[in-house]
Scaffold this active site. Sequence first.
Site, PDB file in Angstrom:
ATOM      1  N   LYS A 259      41.487 -12.904-121.831  1.00  0.00           N
ATOM      2  CA  LYS A 259      42.038 -14.428-122.080  1.00  0.00           C
ATOM      3  C   LYS A 259      42.627 -14.793-120.684  1.00  0.00           C
ATOM      4  CE  LYS A 259      43.440 -14.695-126.792  1.00  0.00           C
ATOM      5  NZ  LYS A 259      42.564 -15.959-127.218  1.00  0.00           N
ATOM      6  N   ARG A 333      38.237 -12.682-136.671  1.00  0.00           N
ATOM      7  CA  ARG A 333      37.096 -12.513-137.941  1.00  0.00           C
ATOM      8  C   ARG A 333      36.599 -11.116-138.070  1.00  0.00           C
ATOM      9  NH1 ARG A 333      33.831 -17.147-134.514  1.00  0.00           N
ATOM     10  NH2 ARG A 333      35.912 -17.332-133.819  1.00  0.00           N
TER      11      ARG A 333
END
Length: 478
Positions: A259, A333
């Site tokens: 990020k 996920r």
Amino acid sequence: MQISSTTQPAAATAADTIVVGVFDGEDIPHDVADGTLQRLLDRGEARRAFKRLAVAHAEDKRWIVVGLGERSRFDPERARDVAAAVHGRARELNATHLCWEVPHHLEDAGVAALVEGTVLAGYRFDRYRNHPDDDGALEELILSAHYEIGPTVATAAVIAAAQNRARDLQNTPGNELTPERLAHRAQEIAAEVEGVSAEILTEQDIRALGMGAFAAVAQGSEEDARLIQLHYEGPDAAGPLLALVGKAVTFDTGGISIKPAMRMSEMKFDMSGGAAVLEAIGAIARLRLPIRVLGVVGATENMPSGKAMKPGDIVRASNGTTIEIVNTDAEGRLVLSDCLAHAVAHGAERIVDLATLTGAIISALGNTHAGLMSNDDAWSAQVEAAGRASGELLWRLPLHPDYADGIRGRYADIVNVVETRKAGSIAAAEFLHRFVGDVPWAHLDIAGTANDTGRSYAGQGGSGFGVRLLVELARRLA
Ligand code: BES
Ligand code: MN
Ligand code: ZN
């Protein structure tokens, strides 16, 4: 904060400060002997408009007169909001023992909300400050009503305290709140509360169980991952086994798909789903609700390292599904897929998962509603209703085979991101959908509601979002 209720008049309590609310078109319900409070209203110093505050001194006590606005618009959310405003003024005035005179004809949910708003507003996270700017705290909250509100107040106090504990977990930085520490908190809950047991799996166990997706995220970190299970068996529990599944990425750097540095520190909040699950189960158990709950929390860091998963890696989840990891930042996920499959394998009959899963849900819904995606209309409606009742709002987004097509893989069964970035929150939900089969399941994407929501009673830092909702859902199932 001590919290109690009484059927005595507020003035007869030991409180130093008494709160009297006034609705539009109404007058002070119980005034002090010489009519001071009504006079404040008549002179316009105190107002009936929502959240307007005035202070008076009489009978050796301090009185806060607060506007409640239109009676027909007054709902639990407004009650939390006004309670937070009153709490703020009370603390400015150095009040330590506060008594709310419960407005006449307020429903139980409104009474509960006054407690919640006060307790949540009183939350401070100054554990790491050498010189907290805090000016002390409220020691006692009393609610005075003409009728018995004891159980309502006690229940609300349990729930709000649990929510504040979730906020403590959220706000604790990643260097301290490691997966191991979160597991320790689960063991604490099990030790403290009757009917709860904890079972903790280590990273080695996770690998041994074939949870290749969860393990892939965990492998990049020096901190050992944990799969945290809490079991609660309520008295005379009947009904379906409720599984609460939480994402607890104790810090999400993005991994190799790293990020940007800007605001990356907020990724300590990426364990918010797991925190809500653990503390909600603690509250459900303290309330002795007659249900069965299984908590499954996947706790790991997502780090870049020489051992980290790489874009293009293919892993196999515990239900056999193969996954091409296209972007290592879509790690939630991966963790949840194995946690959901685990819950199903352990007999879950209803599932709710909570996860700070996608930035896209913040674009779609901001900080007000969490995203709700579900494979079952009836279950979805039940979860949504619990959200409305608790003031933790949800907005449903669709699932559809077209979206599911988007995650079909070229080299593996599925990919963990859709590179077009269209409908990112739904794509993530369709990914999870593959792991729950036909079990009624509701996925709550709480990336926008977990922290810094700007609410008056829990606006900064962790919000504890999900605790009130999950407890409300459990009360409705009981
Ligand atoms: N934890 C993030 C989601 C998130 C983003 C939470 C911003 C709170 C604020 C999640 O793991 C993530 O990185 N999601 C990616 C998915 C993408 C790579 C498909 C995202 O939303 O950008
Ligand atoms: Mn991520
Ligand atoms: Zn994440």
